[in-house]
Design an enzyme around this catalytic site. Structure first.
Site, PDB file in Angstrom:
ATOM      1  N   ALA A 286      13.307 -26.873  12.291  1.00 27.44           N
ATOM      2  CA  ALA A 286      13.750 -27.207  13.654  1.00 27.44           C
ATOM      3  C   ALA A 286      15.252 -26.988  13.805  1.00 27.44           C
ATOM      4  O   ALA A 286      15.714 -26.465  14.831  1.00 27.44           O
ATOM      5  CB  ALA A 286      13.378 -28.643  13.989  1.00 27.44           C
ATOM      6  N   TYR A 287      16.012 -27.384  12.794  1.00 22.34           N
ATOM      7  CA  TYR A 287      17.462 -27.198  12.843  1.00 22.34           C
ATOM      8  C   TYR A 287      17.814 -25.717  12.881  1.00 22.34           C
ATOM      9  O   TYR A 287      18.631 -25.273  13.705  1.00 22.34           O
ATOM     10  CB  TYR A 287      18.112 -27.868  11.637  1.00 22.34           C
ATOM     11  CG  TYR A 287      19.614 -27.726  11.575  1.00 22.34           C
ATOM     12  CD1 TYR A 287      20.435 -28.384  12.481  1.00 22.34           C
ATOM     13  CD2 TYR A 287      20.218 -26.923  10.602  1.00 22.34           C
ATOM     14  CE1 TYR A 287      21.812 -28.250  12.434  1.00 22.34           C
ATOM     15  CE2 TYR A 287      21.593 -26.794  10.538  1.00 22.34           C
ATOM     16  CZ  TYR A 287      22.388 -27.453  11.451  1.00 22.34           C
ATOM     17  OH  TYR A 287      23.756 -27.321  11.397  1.00 22.34           O
TER      18      TYR A 287
END
Length: 245
Positions: A153-154
């Site tokens: 996600a990052y």
């Protein structure tokens, strides 16, 4: 074109580890700095003092980077206090790490709000208000290349930063404004170190040929280059990671 004024920088995330190092370095290079922060007033005040000790002038300004009115107020502060804006460094960001199958969508939305919407809002303000000869430096990550587990996600949020940055560089044709992103590798800041076992930190430090973690000053040096003399570096993602990727 020869500058007839001291350059003025707005640094978001300016009370954090890398943001503070950037603000101090730009102050040491003779810039006036608006230290933008989201929550810790005392830490921001410390950074202002550090910038002034390094040789620059500085003021602090509180803003949520995802809120256009608050970001515009930062630029208003820079123009009121120092006469304009020449450099914007967007270090503000958050990192939440979990395997994708376990990732909470509320956490995804929170990270999206700062890392993607925040970068968009700050970049839009910079595009509208930077003076000729200016520079916008956004923050990406080397994890977009490393593809480490738990970083999905990052890394996705920072991949969006890469795309936005490269397109904006081309949209500003004719303005004499450079737009780049810095992509740090593992760097010894609370954002990276918090929650990681020592053996994980040591293993990641050993991956770089230079056999250490990066420091905030390492990253600030690259930012200072892009903010000052690097006028022919434009539309790039600059990996600052000691050769790890």
């Amino acid at each position: 074109m020869e500058q007839t004024h001291s350059r003025v920088a707005v640094v978001t995330g300016g009370s954090g580890g890398i943001g503070r190092a950037v603000a101090e370095r730009l102050g040491a290079d003779g810039m006036n700095v608006v230290v933008a922060y989201s929550g810790n007033t005392e830490r921001a005040a410390e950074v202002v003092k550090a910038v002034e000790a390094a040789g620059g002038r500085a003021v602090a300004g509180r803003a949520d980077v995802a809120e256009p009115d608050e970001v515009d107020a930062l630029f208003d502060t820079a123009e009121r206090e120092f006469g304009g804006v020449d450099v914007v460094v967007n270090t503000a960001g958050i990192m939440i790490l979990k395997p994708l199958v376990e990732f909470d969508l509320d956490d995804l939305d929170r990270m999206h709000r700062t890392n993607i919407r925040g970068t968009f809002v700050v970049s839009r303000a910079a595009a509208r208000r930077l003076r000729s000869g200016g520079a916008l430096i956004n923050f990406s990550t080397s994890v977009t290349r490393l593809a480490l587990p738990t970083y999905s996600a990052y890394a996705a949020s920072k991949g969006a930063v890469d795309a936005l940055t490269l397109v904006l560089a081309r949209e500003l044709r004719g303005r004499d404004i450079t737009v780049n992103a810095v992509a740090p590798g593992p760097t010894a800041t609370p954002l990276f170190l918090d929650g990681k076992p020592q053996e994980v930190v040591e293993r990641m430090a050993g991956q770089a040929p230079l056999e250490r973690l990066g420091t905030p000053d390492d990253i600030a040096t690259a930012v200072a280059f892009l903010a000052g003399p690097a006028r022919w570096v434009n539309g790039q993602v600059v990996y600052v990671n000691g050769g790890i990727a």
